[in-house]
Motif scaffolding. Structure first.
Motif, PDB file in Angstrom:
ATOM      1  N   VAL A  37       0.773  -1.292   0.190  1.00 21.79           N
ATOM      2  CA  VAL A  37       0.058  -0.150   0.025  1.00 21.79           C
ATOM      3  C   VAL A  37       1.045   1.181   0.077  1.00 21.79           C
ATOM      4  CG1 VAL A  37      -1.846  -1.282   1.149  1.00 21.79           C
ATOM      5  CG2 VAL A  37      -0.331   0.140   2.485  1.00 21.79           C
ATOM      6  N   PHE A  38       0.314   2.259  -0.722  1.00 22.43           N
ATOM      7  CA  PHE A  38       1.053   3.710  -0.670  1.00 22.43           C
ATOM      8  C   PHE A  38      -0.188   4.588  -0.799  1.00 22.43           C
ATOM      9  CE2 PHE A  38       0.114   2.174  -4.943  1.00 22.43           C
ATOM     10  CZ  PHE A  38       0.110   3.149  -5.725  1.00 22.43           C
ATOM     11  N   GLU A  39       0.520   6.061  -0.814  1.00 21.96           N
ATOM     12  CA  GLU A  39      -0.538   6.930  -0.936  1.00 21.96           C
ATOM     13  C   GLU A  39      -0.471   7.334  -2.277  1.00 21.96           C
ATOM     14  OE1 GLU A  39      -1.313  11.725   0.631  1.00 21.96           O
ATOM     15  OE2 GLU A  39       0.501  10.557   1.242  1.00 21.96           O
ATOM     16  N   GLY A  49      -4.477   3.093  -4.194  1.00 21.75           N
ATOM     17  CA  GLY A  49      -3.434   3.025  -3.097  1.00 21.75           C
ATOM     18  C   GLY A  49      -2.606   1.710  -2.957  1.00 21.75           C
ATOM     19  N   VAL A  50      -3.085   0.612  -3.715  1.00 20.85           N
ATOM     20  CA  VAL A  50      -2.577  -0.845  -3.544  1.00 20.85           C
ATOM     21  C   VAL A  50      -1.894  -1.018  -4.852  1.00 20.85           C
ATOM     22  CG1 VAL A  50      -3.156  -3.248  -3.441  1.00 20.85           C
ATOM     23  CG2 VAL A  50      -4.505  -1.539  -2.135  1.00 20.85           C
ATOM     24  N   ARG A  51      -0.580  -1.204  -4.926  1.00 19.12           N
ATOM     25  CA  ARG A  51       0.170  -1.325  -5.982  1.00 19.12           C
ATOM     26  C   ARG A  51      -0.342  -2.649  -6.530  1.00 19.12           C
ATOM     27  NH1 ARG A  51       4.189   1.521  -6.820  1.00 19.12           N
ATOM     28  NH2 ARG A  51       4.454   1.894  -4.596  1.00 19.12           N
ATOM     29  N   ILE A 114      -1.068  -1.872  10.619  1.00 24.36           N
ATOM     30  CA  ILE A 114      -1.280  -3.465   9.943  1.00 24.36           C
ATOM     31  C   ILE A 114      -0.142  -3.567   9.146  1.00 24.36           C
ATOM     32  CG2 ILE A 114      -3.013  -4.828   8.752  1.00 24.36           C
ATOM     33  CD1 ILE A 114      -5.136  -2.712   8.938  1.00 24.36           C
ATOM     34  N   GLY A 115       0.329  -4.769   9.536  1.00 18.93           N
ATOM     35  CA  GLY A 115       1.752  -4.981   8.911  1.00 18.93           C
ATOM     36  C   GLY A 115       2.777  -3.999   9.113  1.00 18.93           C
ATOM     37  N   GLU A 116       3.213  -3.643   7.888  1.00 19.50           N
ATOM     38  CA  GLU A 116       4.447  -2.717   7.710  1.00 19.50           C
ATOM     39  C   GLU A 116       3.690  -1.226   7.802  1.00 19.50           C
ATOM     40  OE1 GLU A 116       6.838  -3.637   4.339  1.00 19.50           O
ATOM     41  OE2 GLU A 116       7.438  -5.431   5.384  1.00 19.50           O
ATOM     42  N   ALA A 117       2.413  -1.029   7.558  1.00 13.82           N
ATOM     43  CA  ALA A 117       1.928   0.062   7.172  1.00 13.82           C
ATOM     44  C   ALA A 117       1.026   0.624   8.302  1.00 13.82           C
ATOM     45  CB  ALA A 117       0.934  -0.217   6.099  1.00 13.82           C
ATOM     46  N   LEU A 118       0.936   1.974   8.148  1.00  9.80           N
ATOM     47  CA  LEU A 118      -0.181   2.852   8.817  1.00  9.80           C
ATOM     48  C   LEU A 118      -1.229   3.484   8.102  1.00  9.80           C
ATOM     49  CD1 LEU A 118      -0.681   3.995  11.899  1.00  9.80           C
ATOM     50  CD2 LEU A 118       0.748   5.832  11.279  1.00  9.80           C
ATOM     51  N   LEU A 119      -2.354   3.056   8.461  1.00 15.46           N
ATOM     52  CA  LEU A 119      -3.567   3.458   7.751  1.00 15.46           C
ATOM     53  C   LEU A 119      -4.435   4.527   8.608  1.00 15.46           C
ATOM     54  CD1 LEU A 119      -4.478   0.112   5.882  1.00 15.46           C
ATOM     55  CD2 LEU A 119      -2.958   1.834   5.205  1.00 15.46           C
ATOM     56  N   GLU A 120      -5.491   5.217   8.000  1.00 17.51           N
ATOM     57  CA  GLU A 120      -6.415   5.840   8.640  1.00 17.51           C
ATOM     58  C   GLU A 120      -7.695   5.841   8.136  1.00 17.51           C
ATOM     59  OE1 GLU A 120      -5.122   9.824  10.660  1.00 17.51           O
ATOM     60  OE2 GLU A 120      -6.247  10.356   8.802  1.00 17.51           O
ATOM     61  N   PRO A 159       3.599   3.954   3.942  1.00 19.43           N
ATOM     62  CA  PRO A 159       3.259   2.599   3.108  1.00 19.43           C
ATOM     63  C   PRO A 159       4.068   1.606   3.747  1.00 19.43           C
ATOM     64  CG  PRO A 159       5.064   4.229   2.514  1.00 19.43           C
ATOM     65  CD  PRO A 159       4.393   5.220   3.532  1.00 19.43           C
ATOM     66  N   GLY A 160       3.569   0.472   3.127  1.00 20.46           N
ATOM     67  CA  GLY A 160       4.180  -0.747   3.371  1.00 20.46           C
ATOM     68  C   GLY A 160       3.556  -2.183   2.889  1.00 20.46           C
ATOM     69  N   THR A 161       4.015  -3.085   3.192  1.00 25.82           N
ATOM     70  CA  THR A 161       3.518  -4.507   2.696  1.00 25.82           C
ATOM     71  C   THR A 161       2.506  -5.164   4.008  1.00 25.82           C
ATOM     72  OG1 THR A 161       5.385  -4.878   1.656  1.00 25.82           O
ATOM     73  CG2 THR A 161       3.849  -6.675   2.043  1.00 25.82           C
TER      74      THR A 161
END
Length: 222
Positions: A37-39, A49-51, A114-120, A159-161
């Motif tokens: 995921v990324f911005e 936002g998902v590659r 969640i995992g490597e990511a921070l979401l809002e 971002p992160g996996t």
């Protein structure tokens, strides 16, 4: 401050691949071993936002406020029983199928590690014609709306996996009490819910202003 929910996990990570021969709608998602995921850019046309995930209708989907979509296995099970059919993970077009957490009771702007990511937590889903066609159930949009459980759109803060089995951790707490259940009701025309959303000023400006304008239009003239 963080909060763990016992058993709150990602059950499945899902995408609709981009490429020749793929459906033109991104609602047809299937499980993959992980998602990154990324911005994306701020506007709908900026994509998912998902590659590697397809956004078919860039006029109304994608962009920072709709970067990632999550829906719970518990709600999929509710509809599977109600409709008398199997609904596999990803069937409602969600990138994250979750388990053990009441997504719609999360507050707007609640952060999730969640995992490597921070979401809002961002904004509610609006059931559309594509969703109705995909489900092929009479009166689907009305039934989904009346049930009130829309899942959650998420913006990407870091971002992160993310992989199946990753735990879901709540980080901090927003300074209001408006949850996704209330915000969805407001988006579907509930004036009392809109008043709560406007008072909390918890939505991005464009979405906040929609509620302000609608309430103003319905106010009695002096």
């Amino acid at each position: 401050m963080s909060e763990h929910f016992t058993g709150a996990v990602v059950l499945s990570t899902n995408i609709s691949p981009v490429g020749p021969g793929q459906p033109r709608t991104g609602i047809h998602k299937t499980p993959h071993e992980s998602i990154e995921v990324f911005e994306p850019g701020p506007h709908y046309g900026a994509g998912s936002g998902v590659r590697g995930d397809l956004v078919g209708n860039s006029k109304h989907h994608g962009g920072a406020q709709k970067a990632v979509y999550a829906y719970s296995r518990e709600e999929l099970d509710h509809w599977a029983q109600a409709l008398g059919r199997e609904l596999p993970n990803g069937y409602f077009g969600e990138n994250l199928t979750t388990q053990g957490i009441d997504l719609e009771r999360l507050l707007i702007n609640q952060q999730l590690a969640i995992g490597e990511a921070l979401l809002e937590v961002s904004i509610p889903r609006s059931p559309c014609r594509t969703f109705a066609v995909h489900m092929d159930e009479r009166g689907w949009v009305r039934r989904f709306t009346e049930h009130g459980r829309c899942g959650i759109y998420l913006r990407v803060i870091e971002p992160g996996t993310i992989r199946p089995g990753d735990q879901i951790e709540l980080i901090g707490r927003p300074g209001h009490e408006v949850d996704m259940l209330t915000t969805f009701a407001a988006a579907m025309g509930d004036d009392a819910a809109s008043e709560r959303v406007v008072a909390a000023a918890c939505l991005p400006e464009m979405y906040h202003q929609r509620h302000v304008d609608r309430l103003a239009a319905r106010a009695p003239r002096a």
